[in-house]
Design a protein around this motif. Structure first.
Motif, PDB file in Angstrom:
ATOM      1  N   GLY B 332       0.810  -1.203   0.000  1.00 29.25           N
ATOM      2  CA  GLY B 332       0.000   0.000   0.000  1.00 29.25           C
ATOM      3  C   GLY B 332       0.847   1.258   0.000  1.00 29.25           C
ATOM      4  O   GLY B 332       2.066   1.198  -0.121  1.00 29.25           O
ATOM      5  N   PHE B 353      -4.402  -1.304  -1.674  1.00 32.45           N
ATOM      6  CA  PHE B 353      -4.892  -1.242  -3.048  1.00 32.45           C
ATOM      7  C   PHE B 353      -6.049  -2.174  -3.376  1.00 32.45           C
ATOM      8  O   PHE B 353      -6.570  -2.130  -4.473  1.00 32.45           O
ATOM      9  CB  PHE B 353      -3.732  -1.506  -4.017  1.00 32.45           C
ATOM     10  CG  PHE B 353      -2.596  -0.553  -3.847  1.00 32.45           C
ATOM     11  CD1 PHE B 353      -2.809   0.807  -3.908  1.00 32.45           C
ATOM     12  CD2 PHE B 353      -1.321  -1.013  -3.598  1.00 32.45           C
ATOM     13  CE1 PHE B 353      -1.774   1.705  -3.736  1.00 32.45           C
ATOM     14  CE2 PHE B 353      -0.273  -0.128  -3.429  1.00 32.45           C
ATOM     15  CZ  PHE B 353      -0.497   1.227  -3.492  1.00 32.45           C
ATOM     16  N   ASN B 357      -8.917   2.065  -7.203  1.00 29.98           N
ATOM     17  CA  ASN B 357      -8.238   2.209  -8.487  1.00 29.98           C
ATOM     18  C   ASN B 357      -7.519   3.541  -8.499  1.00 29.98           C
ATOM     19  O   ASN B 357      -7.898   4.467  -7.777  1.00 29.98           O
ATOM     20  CB  ASN B 357      -9.258   2.194  -9.627  1.00 29.98           C
ATOM     21  CG  ASN B 357      -9.725   0.795  -9.923  1.00 29.98           C
ATOM     22  OD1 ASN B 357      -8.988  -0.177  -9.722  1.00 29.98           O
ATOM     23  ND2 ASN B 357     -10.956   0.676 -10.387  1.00 29.98           N
ATOM     24  N   LEU B 378      -7.248   8.264  -5.812  1.00 30.15           N
ATOM     25  CA  LEU B 378      -7.491   6.870  -5.452  1.00 30.15           C
ATOM     26  C   LEU B 378      -8.909   6.763  -4.941  1.00 30.15           C
ATOM     27  O   LEU B 378      -9.291   7.493  -4.022  1.00 30.15           O
ATOM     28  CB  LEU B 378      -6.500   6.439  -4.368  1.00 30.15           C
ATOM     29  CG  LEU B 378      -5.049   6.401  -4.824  1.00 30.15           C
ATOM     30  CD1 LEU B 378      -4.115   6.563  -3.649  1.00 30.15           C
ATOM     31  CD2 LEU B 378      -4.759   5.106  -5.547  1.00 30.15           C
ATOM     32  N   ILE B 408       1.845   2.418  -8.486  1.00 28.50           N
ATOM     33  CA  ILE B 408       0.627   1.913  -7.848  1.00 28.50           C
ATOM     34  C   ILE B 408       0.037   0.791  -8.679  1.00 28.50           C
ATOM     35  O   ILE B 408      -0.408  -0.232  -8.147  1.00 28.50           O
ATOM     36  CB  ILE B 408      -0.385   3.060  -7.657  1.00 28.50           C
ATOM     37  CG1 ILE B 408       0.149   4.057  -6.638  1.00 28.50           C
ATOM     38  CG2 ILE B 408      -1.740   2.517  -7.221  1.00 28.50           C
ATOM     39  CD1 ILE B 408      -0.583   5.386  -6.607  1.00 28.50           C
ATOM     40  N   LYS B 412      -0.538  -2.888  -7.409  1.00 31.24           N
ATOM     41  CA  LYS B 412      -1.899  -3.420  -7.357  1.00 31.24           C
ATOM     42  C   LYS B 412      -2.062  -4.674  -8.210  1.00 31.24           C
ATOM     43  O   LYS B 412      -2.673  -5.633  -7.791  1.00 31.24           O
ATOM     44  CB  LYS B 412      -2.885  -2.340  -7.826  1.00 31.24           C
ATOM     45  CG  LYS B 412      -4.355  -2.780  -7.813  1.00 31.24           C
ATOM     46  CD  LYS B 412      -5.269  -1.598  -8.047  1.00 31.24           C
ATOM     47  CE  LYS B 412      -6.695  -2.023  -8.351  1.00 31.24           C
ATOM     48  NZ  LYS B 412      -7.379  -2.700  -7.265  1.00 31.24           N
TER      49      LYS B 412
END
Lengths: 646, 616
Positions: B332, B353, B357, B378, B408, B412
């Protein structure tokens, strides 16, 4: 040529016995010497493992065709006639003690390869041996008095050449007796969680220098145990040394992955590697999950697989008969496709509303992935007050067993934000059913999913765990203390009952993993920690006046400022032209692309260890799947051996 | 036949217009033209655009449906299912008649009667206005009755098993959720597709590759724009399209664009820029790149780039931004709490995550007084409106934004991202082989394209309304012709779910010199791509430029923008030619006009047909 007398101590004659004296000439080869010794002792036994050890030179005389002259042995030489393989007490990554025969004559790499073959661990080049932390005299005595350490004994195992044959995936030498089976279980099934007390007693590195100290204890892979002063029955730690795990394959690597998991677990619990609170909770949840599955897999093992298979077969058959006879195909379809539902009175609370009414009783139905609620059961045929689809929502427990509070906190996403809703259940059972349904629904699954029942059981088990925790310190298998799943830092920070909901929350994301997948997941999360795979050394760079930390990993070297802990510089092996060790001044010099030269001397560890680490990682990167299984020992020694290799 | 004569004269008129419009292509557009090639402008909102959906959109959709139905006649069940579905989509795609007056001018050119009385493909066409013209339509899955085909109990066990299996499949099939989605192309035209639950974004991209003549490179993506929150994101190739779209609200103005984004797979093209620290952006040998990717993406676990730094965080409900020190980890995003160090154990979790999105925020300097325009957002996919649960972050510069968004996504999606990339590379490789074949023709046609401007005369550009009227008259004409041609039995405005598929096949005329034919061909699966891009809805012309700003170009080191597209007097659409132009285009008018090549194609077909006819 003149004969002279050679004194040889033969261990089998006892410690008090005088050395055997034989008359030899300088051109006698070692094989001849051994023959004369054996004759002289008059003991009938298999001497094939015995060899001569030259005490002053710390050297094995293994080349039997070499003459005494060639070895330079004169009458003053102190020779020992001793077995090449002796038992040691090996501490495995799972912290279990194993008595095993180790090769004292070959380089440590060979010793490790041999032991890994017995233990059924592939890619032994990734492991090595460490000397244990020196224990204080008092503590050692105390330990002996307690005598709690269970020691598994594998000294009897002698392997013939070639790969060991497998029975049900277990090497043949582990199935011939119940004791051996127990050992295999110890190797392949993760150990129960340690009690927080034992954990707090164990050594934990406090800072980078402490971590660097650990690395000073590695044995030299290119020299033998005997040469490094290891004696029979000494304790040695076996650990994964090079953090580049090649070709992990759950099918073949049961022991390897289990031991890797154990090493990772201890690294986390003993704070050898730092992680965040959220990561710790996930690690704890995975441990809990693995512990639980390990227990059940153990039961299966005992009942015997064949029996279970037969049972399953007959059950399937009777099911088939039933379906043929009693059900029309429509009914059958319905039974397959119908989805269980939940209906009950629960209390609801929506903090978003301004009214401070608190919990209000309503009639709830749970269908598919949606919850609807009505004023009363009678009105459940009409329009619900509200219907909420839980898909994609966040589910959190809000439980206080002492206060008999069983709430489910739901954060349901809506286009304009998240709706916060609390559902209050009457008791554990109701709570576990609804909670499990909410959890599945949040992932888009319904209660028809096969995992529903196990989810309900999970939640119940967690609640019981929490119930028993306060006061009692029973660390039975069924009742795991949440404190034993986290490192001492978090044991201090949180009470067990504070930890439980957080671990439970993290657990819902991993609850469906199989035992092996859970272990692999644990390893993966460990691997993705930023500091993973870094081995630290305190070094002094050339031209610098203060100590700094050098971190070595599988792809790079990093330079860390000791006072701040920041990474100052990174060098990647890809850009490395060459590295040299000046063995006289004990300095490592490395040249990178673009005329970047660095040189440093090692403070906490011998420069041979640093050299071996760098060479080892370069060796690891040369492995590929094509040249499977055949370990290029020669290349390993070339890259890691240093002056001994020359 | 009068219709056809009229149509022809309209056609000539339109051609005139087009050539005239070419003469003034140097007029600068009002909208800020970014160097970004993907820039797409046009419909202000999807709602209007759907109101303005032209017959060709519907036809294309029909073709899709026809293709998907497969064997419609074989089972009554499949039949009713799809027809209901179709009906639904029509209902929503059709604008409510009353909206015509208030809608964009183009809409007025299409009298509602043209729809309701049209005998065109769907006889079940309900003219009833749908209460809220949602951009996408969820088809109600038809509850199927699996018992129906399984009544014969005397059959053998084997047959029984087969039937059960079949029934289960049917059941499954009936439950497949389908949506109609409008995708906006780079030339601002749009395509209407039907997607079902089983399709990933990758499937839809492949589908679009087939239908367009783009170069199929790995940068093509479906790009979601949420105009309300001013956020946008690349749909990942493994995303489930229906799932993504289901998150939209019914009155959503969100759009889906089919564009190239250099940032989609930037990490795989230049991993060193992401993995070697932000300062050392430089070139690297392909071989080293590969080994770097292998190292980070092919191990037991993937390695998330080291990323940390000060970012601005928008405070809940306020327009103030506060600086914090953030760190990216696989688990994260974390921040350093006040008075703490950045050692792992002190970090506070900012977001994980699992349920969020990452999106780009556009023009946040204006919207939220952000320190810079390099913002990312986010949020939970289901949140579509402003909410305290949305997290807004702002970076100092464009590159740092790229690093964070990419980081990210890596954290993710992990290995999936790399797998997606490799699949995309494979697809691009296949496509390039095809395009090589087409290249020769493309070059030939491009020569002709160049010749076009010389034909342009000095006539002043005419106002756009005539264009729309021409084209609407034209479409009216073909509809009337269509109606006359169609089977009277099917033209009854039956609201009952009559099977559409057989209808379509029945009204397929024999392969004659008939203008209808060109339209009708669209119903044939698989449809010839050339006929797909019919003129964009005329409202493009009169529409003011949308007020949103395009996203920043994805990569500062991206190649220079392609030559500026040809401009039209109209303020809006910029035609972007993607990939080699389709072969076998002969009419010279094609090129610079914003009507795109397809229309001319269509017209040339028409003309040929007319010539044939008049020679009779």
């Amino acid at each position: 040529m003149a004969n002279w007398d050679l004194q040889v101590t033969v261990e089998d004659l006892g410690p008090e016995a005088p050395p055997v004296s034989i008359s030899v000439a300088g051109d006698l080869h070692i094989g001849g010497v051994i023959l004369r010794i054996v004759d002289k002792t008059q003991i009938q036994k298999n001497w094939s493992d015995y060899a001569l050890w030259w005490e002053q030179k710390k050297q094995w005389l293994l080349k039997t065709n070499w003459t005494l002259d060639k070895y330079g042995i004169l009458a003053d030489a102190k020779l020992f006639f001793t077995p090449q393989h002796k038992p040691i007490r090996l501490v495995l990554p799972n912290n279990c003690n194993l008595k095993i025969n180790a090769n004292f004559a070959g380089p440590v790499l060979r010793t490790v390869i041999d032991m890994c073959k017995i233990l059924n661990i592939r890619h032994p080049e990734e492991l090595s041996l460490l000397k244990p932390v020196e224990e204080k005299e008092k503590k050692r005595k105390k330990d002996k008095e307690e005598g709690v350490e269970e020691i598994y004994d594998l000294t009897g195992v002698v392997l013939s050449g070639g790969a060991p044959t497998l029975y049900n995936g277990v090497p043949a030498h582990f199935v011939d007796s119940p004791e051996k089976e127990a050992i295999y279980k110890m190797l392949s099934v993760s150990q129960p969680a340690p009690s927080p007390e034992t954990m707090s007693k164990m050594y934990r590195p406090g800072n980078l220098i402490d971590k660097a100290q650990i690395n000073s204890r590695w044995l030299d892979s290119s020299r033998s145990l005997m040469q490094q002063g290891i004696l029979e029955n000494d304790r040695l730690l076996m650990r994964f040394k090079y953090y580049s795990f090649f070709d992990l394959e759950p099918k073949y690597d049961v022991v390897r992955i289990t031991q890797m998991y154990e090493q990772a677990r201890w690294a986390i619990l003993l704070e050898e590697i730092d992680c965040t609170e959220e990561e710790m909770m996930l690690f704890a949840a995975l441990q809990y999950h693995i512990n639980k599955l390990s227990l059940t897999s153990d039961h299966n093992h005992r009942s015997g697989n064949d029996q279970a298979l037969e049972d399953l077969d007959s059950a399937l058959q009777s099911l088939e008969v039933k379906m043929d006879n009693s059900l029309s195909s429509t009914e059958m379809l319905e039974s397959i496709t119908s989805i269980p539902e939940l209906k009950d009175y629960l209390k609801i609370f929506r903090p978003k509303r301004l009214t401070l009414k608190g919990y209000k009783q309503c009639w709830f139905t749970f269908k598919d992935t949606s919850i609807s609620y009505f004023k009363s059961k009678e009105e459940s045929m009409g329009e619900p007050i509200q219907q909420m689809n839980l898909k994609g929502c966040e589910v959190a427990p809000d439980v206080n067993i002492a206060g008999q509070k069983f709430c489910i906190k739901l954060l349901i996403p809506a286009p304009d934000g998240m709706n916060e809703i609390y559902l209050r259940c009457d008791d554990e059972k109701q709570y576990s059913r609804w909670m499990a349904a909410c959890r599945l629904a949040s992932k888009g699954k319904t209660m028809a999913d096969s995992s529903y029942q196990s989810e309900v059981q999970n939640i119940l088990a967690f609640l019981t765990m929490q119930k028993k925790n306060p006061g009692t310190q029973v660390a039975s298998d069924e009742n795991i203390n949440t404190h034993s799943l986290v490192s001492p830092r978090y044991q201090k920070k949180y009470k067990a009952k504070q930890l439980t909901p957080r671990i439970l929350e993290a657990h819902q994301n991993v609850a469906q993993l199989t035992l092996m997948d859970a272990k692999i997941r644990f390893i993966q999360i460990w691997q993705s920690l930023p500091d993973f795979g870094l081995s630290y050394f305190v070094v002094r760079f050339k031209g610098c006046r203060k100590d700094e930390i050098l971190g070595i990993s599988n792809n790079r070297l990093i330079r860390i400022d000791l006072s701040i802990g920041d990474v100052v510089k990174t060098w990647r092996y890809n850009n490395m032209r060459q590295w040299n060790v000046n063995w006289d001044i004990r300095q490592v010099a490395i040249e990178f692309d673009g005329n970047v030269n660095i040189a440093f001397s090692c403070v906490t560890a011998d420069c041979k260890i640093v050299h071996e680490y760098i060479g080892g990682y370069i060796f690891m990167s040369t492995r590929n799947k094509d040249q499977n299984d055949v370990l290029n020992e020669e290349l390993f020694h070339k890259l890691t051996g240093g002056n001994e290799a020359l | 036949m009068d219709d056809i004569e009229a149509m022809f004269s309209d056609l000539l008129g339109e051609m005139d217009l087009l050539t005239q419009s070419l003469g003034v292509e140097t007029v600068p557009p009002e909208a800020p033209l970014q160097k970004e090639v993907n820039y797409s402008i046009g419909f202000k909102d999807l709602n209007e655009s759907l109101n303005a959906l032209e017959d060709n959109d519907l036809d294309a959709l029909m073709a899709d449906l026809a293709a998907e139905i497969g064997e419609p006649q074989q089972s009554q069940k499949g039949h009713s299912n799809t027809s209901v579905l179709y009906q639904d989509s029509q209902a929503a795609l059709l604008p409510p008649p009353q909206s015509y007056s208030s809608g964009p001018p183009a809409a007025t050119t299409l009298p509602p009667i043209a729809y309701s009385s049209s005998a065109s493909p769907a006889p079940s066409f309900p003219a009833a206005p749908s209460p809220s013209p949602a951009p996408i339509v969820t088809s109600t899955p038809v509850p199927s009755q699996p018992s129906k085909p399984l009544t014969k109990e005397e059959e053998e066990a084997q047959a029984k098993a087969d039937k059960i299996k079949l029934a289960l499949e049917k059941l499954k099939e009936a439950k497949v959720k389908k949506l109609v989605v409008k995708v906006i192309m780079t030339d601002n035209s749009s395509k209407t597709l039907m997607v079902d639950e089983t399709q990933t974004v990758r499937d839809i991209l492949d589908n679009l590759f087939e239908k367009t003549h783009c170069d199929c490179n790995v940068d093509w993506c479906l790009y979601e724009e949420n105009t309300y929150l001013q956020i946008e994101r690349i749909f990942e190739d493994h995303d489930n399209m229906v799932e993504c779209l289901s998150q939209w609200t019914r009155d959503s103005e969100n759009r889906i664009l089919f564009i190239e984004r250099k940032d989609k797979y930037a990490v795989f093209k230049n991993p060193q820029n992401f993995y070697f620290g932000r300062k050392e952006k430089k070139e690297m040998k392909e071989k080293d790149k590969e080994s770097l990717l292998e190292e980070n993406f092919c191990g037991t676990s993937i390695i998330v780039p080291d990323l940390e730094g000060a970012l601005y965080l928008k405070e809940d409900g306020k327009k103030s931004w506060k600086q914090r020190y953030f760190l990216l980890r696989a688990s994260g995003i974390y921040y350093v709490p006040k008075g703490k160090t950045k050692t792992s154990r002190d970090l506070a979790c900012f977001v994980q995550f699992d349920n969020v999105n990452v999106h780009y925020g556009t023009d946040y300097k204006n919207k939220y007084k952000a320190p810079t325009d390099y913002c990312f957002v986010l949020k939970h996919p289901q949140i579509q409106k402003e909410s305290n649960y949305i997290k807004y972050l702002c970076c100092d510069d464009r590159w740092s934004l790229q690093l964070w968004v990419m980081g990210i996504r890596i954290a993710k999606y992990g290995k999936i991202l790399y797998d997606n990339y490799r699949t995309a590379v494979q697809k691009a490789g296949l496509a390039s082989r095809w395009s090589n074949l087409a290249n020769v023709e493309a070059i030939a046609s491009s020569v002709k394209t160049k010749a076009v401007p010389t034909q342009a005369n000095g006539c002043p550009a005419q106002a756009t309304p005539p264009v729309t009227s021409v084209s609407s008259a034209f479409s009216d004409a073909w509809k009337r012709a269509d109606m006359s041609k169609a089977n009277p039995a099917e033209s009854k405005p039956a609201p009952a779910p009559a099977p559409p598929a057989p209808t379509m096949q029945e009204i397929l005329p024999p392969p004659p010199p008939d203008p209808i034919m060109t339209q009708q061909e669209c119903f044939l699966p698989p449809p010839p791509p050339d006929f797909y891009d019919l003129p964009p809805p005329p409202d493009d012309f009169s529409e003011p430029p949308p007020d949103f700003l395009p996203p920043p170009p994805p990569c500062p080191n991206a190649p220079p923008p392609p030559p500026p597209p040809l401009l039209t007097p109209a303020p809006a659409p910029v035609l972007k030619k993607v990939g080699p132009p389709p072969p076998k285009r002969t009419t010279p008018e094609r090129s610079g006009s914003l009507h795109g090549g397809e229309q001319q194609d269509f017209m040339s077909e028409l003309m040929k047909a007319m010539q044939k006819k008049s020679s009779k």
